[in-house]
Every structure is written in C-alpha cells, then in structure tokens.
Design a protein around this motif. Sequence first.
Motif, mmCIF file in Angstrom:
data_model
loop_
_atom_site.group_PDB
_atom_site.id
_atom_site.type_symbol
_atom_site.label_atom_id
_atom_site.label_comp_id
_atom_site.label_asym_id
_atom_site.label_seq_id
_atom_site.Cartn_x
_atom_site.Cartn_y
_atom_site.Cartn_z
ATOM 1 N N ARG A 5 0.891 -1.282 -0.087
ATOM 2 C CA ARG A 5 0.042 -0.308 -0.124
ATOM 3 C C ARG A 5 0.678 1.187 0.031
ATOM 4 O O ARG A 5 0.447 2.305 -0.732
ATOM 5 N N LYS A 6 2.110 1.207 0.778
ATOM 6 C CA LYS A 6 2.774 2.414 0.763
ATOM 7 C C LYS A 6 3.461 2.821 -0.348
ATOM 8 O O LYS A 6 4.082 2.005 -1.168
ATOM 9 N N SER A 8 1.867 3.381 -3.301
ATOM 10 C CA SER A 8 0.786 2.960 -4.384
ATOM 11 C C SER A 8 -0.314 4.278 -4.379
ATOM 12 O O SER A 8 -0.179 4.871 -3.681
ATOM 13 N N ARG A 10 -3.977 5.702 -6.380
ATOM 14 C CA ARG A 10 -5.231 5.367 -6.603
ATOM 15 C C ARG A 10 -5.104 5.774 -8.017
ATOM 16 O O ARG A 10 -5.152 6.889 -8.254
ATOM 17 N N ARG A 19 -5.179 0.314 -7.715
ATOM 18 C CA ARG A 19 -4.029 0.878 -7.468
ATOM 19 C C ARG A 19 -2.866 0.486 -8.017
ATOM 20 O O ARG A 19 -3.025 -0.659 -8.328
ATOM 21 N N ARG A 21 1.308 0.875 -8.584
ATOM 22 C CA ARG A 21 2.702 1.322 -7.986
ATOM 23 C C ARG A 21 3.578 1.234 -9.021
ATOM 24 O O ARG A 21 4.218 0.042 -9.586
ATOM 25 N N ALA A 44 -8.592 -2.477 -6.360
ATOM 26 C CA ALA A 44 -8.245 -1.637 -5.018
ATOM 27 C C ALA A 44 -9.023 -2.382 -4.052
ATOM 28 O O ALA A 44 -8.753 -2.328 -3.010
ATOM 29 N N ASP A 45 -10.382 -2.898 -4.368
ATOM 30 C CA ASP A 45 -11.163 -3.363 -3.113
ATOM 31 C C ASP A 45 -11.147 -4.956 -2.962
ATOM 32 O O ASP A 45 -11.108 -5.539 -2.159
#
Length: 109
Positions: A5-6, A8, A10, A19, A21, A44-45
């Motif tokens: 997550r860090k 990335s 949206r 998402r 990256r 993303a979900d």
Amino acid sequence: MALVRKGSRRIVVDGTVYRWRLRGRPTYFQGLAWSPCTFAVEHADTPGMTLVVITGQPHPSNWIGREAEPVLPSGVAATVRLALREGWTPTAPGSSFHLGQSIGFTSSS
C-alpha cells in the motif's frame, strides 16, 4: 501477490478503482538501463491477479542518465484497458498477468 500500500496510487478506470505502483528505486538492472521500467496494478477493493506491465523505456531514476518518460496516470489507465481486453481478470485469484510493452527498448549494455 498483493501490492504494498505504501507508495501506491489510486486510479479510477471506467468507474473501477485500482491501485498502481512504480518501484521508487530501480532494480540493479533497471538502474543500469539494462532492463525496462515496470509497474504493477491491482483492483483496489478485491485484489486478485496483479497486472505487471513491462514498459518500453528505462526507469526514470536510472543511474546512467538515460532519458525516460514518466509513467503517467493516463498511460496507466490506457494500459489497464488494454490488459482487460487481453484477458486480465483483476478480481480473480491467480498468478500475475504480465503485459509486455517493451518492443523498442534498447539496453545500455
């Protein structure tokens, strides 16, 4: 394999949230511009199959100063659309879906 997550970002493509990256620091081979820049995209979900895109340019932070275009959200969106047409199913479980767009990449070696 889920994206970290860090770092990335949206992006919404045709109403669906993803998402994506780009690796901040290049790998050794990308740093020397021996291999092209890559980035990853996932739903993303409901992360499932990760899209790995191999671009046709060097990493923007390569160490030898080769000129590179930045990876822009518009390019990511276009690549997501192309991958969906090519059969990528972002919410399905499975290994990574690789989309090669490195035609024309020339190594610095």
